[in-house]
Design a protein around this motif. Sequence first.
Motif, PDB file in Angstrom:
ATOM      1  N   ILE A  34       1.495 -22.215 -25.587  1.00 50.63           N
ATOM      2  CA  ILE A  34       0.669 -23.177 -26.312  1.00 50.63           C
ATOM      3  C   ILE A  34       1.176 -23.211 -27.744  1.00 50.63           C
ATOM      4  CG2 ILE A  34      -1.626 -23.697 -27.222  1.00 50.63           C
ATOM      5  CD1 ILE A  34      -2.787 -22.392 -24.688  1.00 50.63           C
ATOM      6  N   ASP A  35       1.458 -24.415 -28.237  1.00 51.96           N
ATOM      7  CA  ASP A  35       1.823 -24.613 -29.634  1.00 51.96           C
ATOM      8  C   ASP A  35       0.600 -25.220 -30.310  1.00 51.96           C
ATOM      9  OD1 ASP A  35       2.908 -25.100 -32.113  1.00 51.96           O
ATOM     10  OD2 ASP A  35       4.601 -26.293 -31.394  1.00 51.96           O
ATOM     11  N   LEU A  36      -0.149 -24.386 -31.015  1.00 47.74           N
ATOM     12  CA  LEU A  36      -1.422 -24.782 -31.591  1.00 47.74           C
ATOM     13  C   LEU A  36      -1.207 -25.340 -32.997  1.00 47.74           C
ATOM     14  CD1 LEU A  36      -4.431 -24.860 -31.077  1.00 47.74           C
ATOM     15  CD2 LEU A  36      -4.570 -22.494 -31.866  1.00 47.74           C
ATOM     16  N   GLY A  37      -1.532 -26.621 -33.159  1.00 52.41           N
ATOM     17  CA  GLY A  37      -1.229 -27.307 -34.417  1.00 52.41           C
ATOM     18  C   GLY A  37       0.256 -27.604 -34.461  1.00 52.41           C
ATOM     19  N   CYS A  38       0.737 -28.284 -33.431  1.00 55.74           N
ATOM     20  CA  CYS A  38       2.187 -28.458 -33.221  1.00 55.74           C
ATOM     21  C   CYS A  38       2.854 -29.350 -34.258  1.00 55.74           C
ATOM     22  CB  CYS A  38       2.453 -28.994 -31.823  1.00 55.74           C
ATOM     23  SG  CYS A  38       1.825 -30.670 -31.535  1.00 55.74           S
ATOM     24  N   GLY A  39       2.088 -30.126 -35.010  1.00 53.51           N
ATOM     25  CA  GLY A  39       2.697 -30.999 -36.014  1.00 53.51           C
ATOM     26  C   GLY A  39       3.685 -31.949 -35.369  1.00 53.51           C
ATOM     27  N   SER A  40       4.850 -32.067 -35.964  1.00 54.64           N
ATOM     28  CA  SER A  40       5.876 -32.986 -35.445  1.00 54.64           C
ATOM     29  C   SER A  40       6.613 -32.439 -34.233  1.00 54.64           C
ATOM     30  CB  SER A  40       6.858 -33.335 -36.556  1.00 54.64           C
ATOM     31  OG  SER A  40       6.181 -34.003 -37.594  1.00 54.64           O
ATOM     32  N   GLY A  41       6.296 -31.210 -33.847  1.00 53.97           N
ATOM     33  CA  GLY A  41       6.791 -30.692 -32.576  1.00 53.97           C
ATOM     34  C   GLY A  41       8.089 -29.922 -32.594  1.00 53.97           C
ATOM     35  N   SER A  42       8.576 -29.502 -33.746  1.00 49.97           N
ATOM     36  CA  SER A  42       9.874 -28.811 -33.774  1.00 49.97           C
ATOM     37  C   SER A  42       9.842 -27.505 -32.980  1.00 49.97           C
ATOM     38  CB  SER A  42      10.325 -28.552 -35.212  1.00 49.97           C
ATOM     39  OG  SER A  42       9.381 -27.764 -35.904  1.00 49.97           O
ATOM     40  N   ASP A  43       8.740 -26.748 -33.063  1.00 51.94           N
ATOM     41  CA  ASP A  43       8.650 -25.500 -32.298  1.00 51.94           C
ATOM     42  C   ASP A  43       8.472 -25.797 -30.810  1.00 51.94           C
ATOM     43  OD1 ASP A  43       8.861 -24.125 -34.694  1.00 51.94           O
ATOM     44  OD2 ASP A  43       6.726 -23.650 -34.821  1.00 51.94           O
ATOM     45  N   THR A  44       7.674 -26.804 -30.488  1.00 53.73           N
ATOM     46  CA  THR A  44       7.480 -27.213 -29.089  1.00 53.73           C
ATOM     47  C   THR A  44       8.816 -27.592 -28.458  1.00 53.73           C
ATOM     48  OG1 THR A  44       5.200 -27.981 -29.380  1.00 53.73           O
ATOM     49  CG2 THR A  44       6.471 -29.023 -27.632  1.00 53.73           C
ATOM     50  N   SER A  60      -3.752 -34.728 -34.499  1.00 54.77           N
ATOM     51  CA  SER A  60      -3.195 -36.085 -34.513  1.00 54.77           C
ATOM     52  C   SER A  60      -2.429 -36.323 -33.224  1.00 54.77           C
ATOM     53  CB  SER A  60      -2.230 -36.254 -35.686  1.00 54.77           C
ATOM     54  OG  SER A  60      -2.860 -35.994 -36.909  1.00 54.77           O
ATOM     55  N   ASN A  61      -2.412 -37.554 -32.761  1.00 52.87           N
ATOM     56  CA  ASN A  61      -1.668 -37.859 -31.535  1.00 52.87           C
ATOM     57  C   ASN A  61      -0.190 -38.051 -31.874  1.00 52.87           C
ATOM     58  OD1 ASN A  61      -0.624 -38.621 -29.130  1.00 52.87           O
ATOM     59  ND2 ASN A  61      -2.180 -40.140 -28.676  1.00 52.87           N
ATOM     60  N   VAL A  62       0.562 -36.961 -31.712  1.00 55.90           N
ATOM     61  CA  VAL A  62       2.004 -36.978 -32.007  1.00 55.90           C
ATOM     62  C   VAL A  62       2.828 -36.872 -30.722  1.00 55.90           C
ATOM     63  CG1 VAL A  62       1.791 -36.098 -34.367  1.00 55.90           C
ATOM     64  CG2 VAL A  62       1.935 -34.485 -32.469  1.00 55.90           C
ATOM     65  N   GLU A  63       2.194 -37.153 -29.587  1.00 55.59           N
ATOM     66  CA  GLU A  63       2.873 -36.974 -28.299  1.00 55.59           C
ATOM     67  C   GLU A  63       4.159 -37.783 -28.207  1.00 55.59           C
ATOM     68  OE1 GLU A  63       2.042 -37.152 -23.492  1.00 55.59           O
ATOM     69  OE2 GLU A  63       0.474 -37.814 -24.872  1.00 55.59           O
ATOM     70  N   GLU A  64       4.117 -39.070 -28.538  1.00 58.89           N
ATOM     71  CA  GLU A  64       5.323 -39.903 -28.412  1.00 58.89           C
ATOM     72  C   GLU A  64       6.421 -39.443 -29.372  1.00 58.89           C
ATOM     73  OE1 GLU A  64       6.012 -41.905 -25.919  1.00 58.89           O
ATOM     74  OE2 GLU A  64       4.044 -41.245 -25.201  1.00 58.89           O
ATOM     75  N   ARG A  65       6.035 -38.974 -30.531  1.00 57.71           N
ATOM     76  CA  ARG A  65       7.011 -38.447 -31.498  1.00 57.71           C
ATOM     77  C   ARG A  65       7.785 -37.277 -30.880  1.00 57.71           C
ATOM     78  NH1 ARG A  65       6.989 -38.934 -37.143  1.00 57.71           N
ATOM     79  NH2 ARG A  65       4.932 -39.896 -37.066  1.00 57.71           N
ATOM     80  N   ILE A  66       7.071 -36.414 -30.167  1.00 58.45           N
ATOM     81  CA  ILE A  66       7.706 -35.258 -29.524  1.00 58.45           C
ATOM     82  C   ILE A  66       8.517 -35.701 -28.314  1.00 58.45           C
ATOM     83  CG2 ILE A  66       7.270 -33.092 -28.301  1.00 58.45           C
ATOM     84  CD1 ILE A  66       4.745 -32.795 -30.104  1.00 58.45           C
ATOM     85  N   ARG A  67       7.915 -36.521 -27.458  1.00 55.38           N
ATOM     86  CA  ARG A  67       8.606 -36.954 -26.229  1.00 55.38           C
ATOM     87  C   ARG A  67       9.914 -37.676 -26.528  1.00 55.38           C
ATOM     88  NH1 ARG A  67       6.238 -35.863 -21.622  1.00 55.38           N
ATOM     89  NH2 ARG A  67       3.999 -35.424 -21.603  1.00 55.38           N
ATOM     90  N   SER A  68       9.975 -38.392 -27.641  1.00 50.51           N
ATOM     91  CA  SER A  68      11.190 -39.154 -27.971  1.00 50.51           C
ATOM     92  C   SER A  68      12.398 -38.241 -28.203  1.00 50.51           C
ATOM     93  CB  SER A  68      10.947 -40.024 -29.206  1.00 50.51           C
ATOM     94  OG  SER A  68      10.833 -39.223 -30.374  1.00 50.51           O
ATOM     95  N   LYS A  69      12.155 -36.947 -28.395  1.00 46.39           N
ATOM     96  CA  LYS A  69      13.242 -36.000 -28.655  1.00 46.39           C
ATOM     97  C   LYS A  69      13.585 -35.151 -27.434  1.00 46.39           C
ATOM     98  CE  LYS A  69      11.774 -35.794 -33.421  1.00 46.39           C
ATOM     99  NZ  LYS A  69      11.104 -35.006 -34.444  1.00 46.39           N
ATOM    100  N   LEU A  70      12.991 -35.489 -26.287  1.00 48.07           N
ATOM    101  CA  LEU A  70      13.203 -34.720 -25.068  1.00 48.07           C
ATOM    102  C   LEU A  70      13.822 -35.594 -23.988  1.00 48.07           C
ATOM    103  CD1 LEU A  70       9.718 -32.934 -24.932  1.00 48.07           C
ATOM    104  CD2 LEU A  70      11.900 -31.894 -25.621  1.00 48.07           C
ATOM    105  N   SER A  71      14.650 -34.986 -23.148  1.00 44.90           N
ATOM    106  CA  SER A  71      15.189 -35.699 -21.988  1.00 44.90           C
ATOM    107  C   SER A  71      14.077 -35.884 -20.964  1.00 44.90           C
ATOM    108  CB  SER A  71      16.330 -34.888 -21.362  1.00 44.90           C
ATOM    109  OG  SER A  71      15.804 -33.725 -20.730  1.00 44.90           O
ATOM    110  N   ASP A  72      14.340 -36.704 -19.932  1.00 47.74           N
ATOM    111  CA  ASP A  72      13.339 -36.918 -18.887  1.00 47.74           C
ATOM    112  C   ASP A  72      12.945 -35.605 -18.227  1.00 47.74           C
ATOM    113  OD1 ASP A  72      13.348 -39.603 -19.424  1.00 47.74           O
ATOM    114  OD2 ASP A  72      14.627 -40.156 -17.724  1.00 47.74           O
ATOM    115  N   ASN A  73      13.924 -34.756 -17.925  1.00 52.01           N
ATOM    116  CA  ASN A  73      13.631 -33.461 -17.304  1.00 52.01           C
ATOM    117  C   ASN A  73      12.833 -32.566 -18.238  1.00 52.01           C
ATOM    118  OD1 ASN A  73      14.898 -34.123 -14.922  1.00 52.01           O
ATOM    119  ND2 ASN A  73      16.835 -33.136 -15.466  1.00 52.01           N
TER     120      ASN A  73
END
Length: 193
Positions: A34-44, A60-73
Amino acid sequence: MRDWENFHRITNNKPPRKNIVHFISKYNITGNAIDLGCGSGSDTIFLIKNNWNVLAIDSSNVEERIRSKLSDNEQEKLKFEVQKFEKLKLSKCDLLIANNSLPFCDKNYFHKMWEEICLNIKSNGYFVGNFFGLNDEWNTKNDRRTFFSKEEIIKLFSDFEILEMQEIEKDKPTAEGQMKHWHTIEIIAKKYN
């Protein structure tokens, strides 16, 4: 009140925190984090790229910001939830990370949140994160954030073995560029059986 959208924009491309990079290289384990207070998601993102499944939580809803940096897998390893610390509900995890996030819980709710954290880190699971110390510049009479002495933090970890603890005081800019005196206490701890 902090402008979180501006904070996320400024920190969008920052690298993962040194404590989580150190933890992954030293302890060489994987599981559910669990990344609690993940912010922009660098640790995630770093955890996912090192074979962890991650529940990223932020106010804050930063899900798309994080997903944009991940491959489909890699995206299959991410679950995201918007939650406030004051009403936090967690699931069981092998690792909980909280970098520059816990202090932003209203001090009147901190111990309830901390109970939820301790309850959901599995036996032999880990905590990696930091707290603001008493000498932090933001620690003023009317501030609602949480600040702790080193001794108070040790008491918080009564159900853990503290593996590493580092107290840091220095002047450096905030993400938004304002100079600030920081007092942080970094912790890596393992929950007892």
